[in-house]
Enzyme design. Structure first.
Site, short mmCIF file in Angstrom:
data_model
loop_
_atom_site.label_atom_id
_atom_site.label_comp_id
_atom_site.label_asym_id
_atom_site.label_seq_id
_atom_site.Cartn_x
_atom_site.Cartn_y
_atom_site.Cartn_z
N ASP A 38 0.87 -1.17 0.00
CA ASP A 38 0.00 0.00 0.00
C ASP A 38 0.90 1.22 0.00
OD1 ASP A 38 -2.17 1.96 0.75
OD2 ASP A 38 -3.30 0.11 1.10
N ASP A 61 3.48 1.83 -4.63
CA ASP A 61 2.45 2.36 -5.53
C ASP A 61 2.30 1.35 -6.65
OD1 ASP A 61 0.89 3.64 -7.39
OD2 ASP A 61 2.15 5.44 -7.54
N ASN A 88 -6.23 -6.09 -4.67
CA ASN A 88 -7.29 -5.39 -3.95
C ASN A 88 -7.14 -3.87 -4.02
OD1 ASN A 88 -9.39 -4.97 -1.71
ND2 ASN A 88 -7.55 -4.15 -0.76
N TYR A 157 -14.21 5.15 -12.15
CA TYR A 157 -14.25 3.99 -11.25
C TYR A 157 -15.06 2.85 -11.86
CZ TYR A 157 -14.92 1.19 -7.04
OH TYR A 157 -14.95 0.16 -6.13
N LYS A 161 -13.24 -0.69 -13.10
CA LYS A 161 -13.65 -1.97 -12.53
C LYS A 161 -14.20 -2.90 -13.62
CE LYS A 161 -12.50 -1.56 -8.23
NZ LYS A 161 -11.36 -2.36 -7.73
#
Length: 252
Positions: A38, A61, A88, A157, A161
């Site tokens: 993360d 990153d 994730n 977004y 996805k």
């Protein structure tokens, strides 16, 4: 099912909070050697500290291909194996829904970088080791937004996805001959991070009630509900399942 991941090396991106933390803890509790990634160093440290098992933190990153190659290569060289990758890392990068004409190029690309580029770069980095061992599990955390319409109203977004779901299906066919499965979990709305907390508050009492009533099971999900599906996809029980997208949303 009692899942045992003893001896497995598991990588989890976006491991500082929410789904990532729950997924990392679930694997660690079942014997896996877990590496979490993360950009939030403090969150990573808390994930590792609070785990009941082996969790190692790495500030990374995932949208930086060179950094991903270096980090994953270092783990592969040290452990000699990478068994499971959970892509994730994602989210809306602090953005809110706005009309299409107000969206700048940087805003658009920032969301793609973490949600789609990151999943591609991480999968690309683990593929050689998984191919060499003729075994691997890649699990992408997509979203109901990739299958329908995003509650966020954020065009990038929903698009990223949806792209991640396409990547799941494509990689399943490319990597299947090497014993590598690639599947995707599409969560419904779960209060799991600051962005979803802001969404929840913005709904107000009436909106919150409508959301819960629209769910067949009449309850909100938890990060642990998502982690449970990831464990299944990563397990031996899912050895003949690939290219699938499973909605974990309480029933719609």
């Amino acid at each position: 099912m009692n899942f045992d991941f003893s001896g497995r090396t598991v990588l989890v991106t976006g491991g500082a909070i929410g789904f990532g933390r729950a997924i990392a803890h679930a694997f660690a509790e079942r014997g896996a050697d877990v590496h979490v990634f993360d950009i939030d160093e403090a969150g990573l440290e808390e994930t590792a500290r609070s785990a009941r098992g082996a969790v190692h933190s790495h500030v990374l990153d995932v949208g930086d291909r060179a950094a991903v190659q270096s980090a994953v290569g270092g783990i592969a060289a040290k452990t000699g194996r990478i068994d499971v990758l959970v892509n994730n890392a994602g989210g809306v990068r602090g953005q809110t829904g706005r009309p299409i004409e107000e969206i700048g190029e940087d805003d658009w690309r920032a969301i793609f970088a973490v949600n789609l580029d990151g999943a591609f770069f991480m999968s690309q980095a683990v593929a050689p080791t998984m191919k060499e061992r003729t075994f691997g599990r890649i699990v992408n955390i997509a979203s109901g937004a990739g299958l329908g319409v995003s509650l966020t109203g954020i065009q990038a977004y929903a698009s990223a996805k949806a792209g991640q779901i396409g990547l799941t299906r494509q990689l399943a066919h490319e990597l299947g001959a090497f014993g590598i499965t690639v599947n995707s979990v599409a969560p419904g709305f779960v209060r799991s991070n600051p962005a979803t907390e802001r969404q929840w508050e913005a709904m107000g009492t009436e909106g919150q009630t409508r959301l819960v009533e629209s769910i067949a099971l009449k309850r909100r999900g938890t990060p642990e509900d998502i982690a449970a599906m990831v464990l299944f996809f990563a397990s031996e029980n899912a050895g003949w399942i690939s290219g699938q997208i499973i909605s974990v949303d309480g029933g719609k």
